[in-house]
Design a protein around this motif. Sequence first.
Motif, PDB file in Angstrom:
ATOM      1  N   VAL A 208     -49.424 -55.281 -10.146  1.00  0.00           N
ATOM      2  CA  VAL A 208     -48.718 -56.129 -11.205  1.00  0.00           C
ATOM      3  C   VAL A 208     -47.420 -56.569 -10.529  1.00  0.00           C
ATOM      4  O   VAL A 208     -46.967 -55.795  -9.478  1.00  0.00           O
ATOM      5  N   ARG A 209     -46.699 -57.577 -11.057  1.00  0.00           N
ATOM      6  CA  ARG A 209     -45.399 -58.228 -10.924  1.00  0.00           C
ATOM      7  C   ARG A 209     -44.862 -58.361 -12.280  1.00  0.00           C
ATOM      8  O   ARG A 209     -45.548 -58.723 -13.171  1.00  0.00           O
ATOM      9  N   PRO A 210     -43.407 -58.187 -12.321  1.00  0.00           N
ATOM     10  CA  PRO A 210     -42.696 -58.434 -13.514  1.00  0.00           C
ATOM     11  C   PRO A 210     -42.705 -60.103 -13.871  1.00  0.00           C
ATOM     12  O   PRO A 210     -42.765 -60.885 -12.854  1.00  0.00           O
ATOM     13  N   LYS A 211     -42.690 -60.429 -14.959  1.00  0.00           N
ATOM     14  CA  LYS A 211     -42.440 -61.639 -15.573  1.00  0.00           C
ATOM     15  C   LYS A 211     -41.787 -61.556 -16.841  1.00  0.00           C
ATOM     16  O   LYS A 211     -41.876 -60.948 -17.623  1.00  0.00           O
ATOM     17  N   SER A 212     -40.897 -62.578 -16.918  1.00  0.00           N
ATOM     18  CA  SER A 212     -40.053 -62.820 -18.171  1.00  0.00           C
ATOM     19  C   SER A 212     -40.690 -63.891 -19.094  1.00  0.00           C
ATOM     20  O   SER A 212     -41.119 -64.985 -18.632  1.00  0.00           O
ATOM     21  N   ARG A 217     -36.491 -63.756 -23.205  1.00  0.00           N
ATOM     22  CA  ARG A 217     -37.075 -63.336 -21.963  1.00  0.00           C
ATOM     23  C   ARG A 217     -37.403 -61.887 -21.904  1.00  0.00           C
ATOM     24  O   ARG A 217     -36.991 -60.892 -21.177  1.00  0.00           O
ATOM     25  N   LEU A 218     -38.586 -61.466 -22.647  1.00  0.00           N
ATOM     26  CA  LEU A 218     -38.896 -60.088 -22.622  1.00  0.00           C
ATOM     27  C   LEU A 218     -39.822 -59.902 -21.492  1.00  0.00           C
ATOM     28  O   LEU A 218     -40.789 -60.881 -20.901  1.00  0.00           O
ATOM     29  N   ASP A 219     -39.478 -58.785 -20.667  1.00  0.00           N
ATOM     30  CA  ASP A 219     -40.201 -58.743 -19.239  1.00  0.00           C
ATOM     31  C   ASP A 219     -41.574 -57.939 -19.794  1.00  0.00           C
ATOM     32  O   ASP A 219     -41.627 -56.716 -20.187  1.00  0.00           O
TER      33      ASP A 219
END
Length: 234
Positions: A208-212, A217-219
């Motif tokens: 996985v990778r982080p996304k807002s 802008r919830l991560d």
Amino acid sequence: MALESIKQTLVEQTTRLRTIGTVKTPAVVHMHGVVDTLRQDVERILDETTESWTNALDTQIAEPLALAHNQFDTSDHFFLGFSKVVPFLQLVVFMITVCHVVLRLPRRGTVWMFQMCSKIITAAFSFLPSIPHPIATILDKFPVDIGTTMKPLCLEGKSLVYASCPKCHAIYRPKFPDDKAGNTSKVPVYPLQCDAVWHGVLCEELLVRPKSIGTRRLDIYVPIRPYVVFDFKD
């Protein structure tokens, strides 16, 4: 049925055995008793087998019916999403949805059709000093994209996004944990690393990778390589 044929043969042989039983020779009387005991055992086994077969057959018929009732729920296709909408707007939504689903009109084309229908309705009331309030309310909430109509009509395909390992291609189903209030979260949660064994070695590739998302802008974490699986029963 094979069991019925065996029973018929047993009845015939029982009749012959009774005929033989009329002979009162000691040896015949003894053998008659032995054979009659065996006949009773065979009858008992046949009755038990017939009962077991019947019960198993009823179970095989009932279980798939119950399973189908649980797995193939089509009630969502009969949900009247636009039942309280004014008739002319229902016609507009139906016309554009048919063009998109049946005639393969691109999504960009549906946006243009919604805009044109809104302009036509506005022009139809242009002879009045002002547009009536109910019509103005409808125009303010007029659909602008086919996505806003596909969901109420239950025409969106059911799918689930798995996380696929970029290295070994193992897939992982997301989880939807409950929050503190006991409600199921709509945000999928995926494992961080792959735990599959690849050529005898633990993969440990990042999944996985982080996304807002959202205005705040919830991560969240989304799959690096998503794998979309569609529902075969949809």
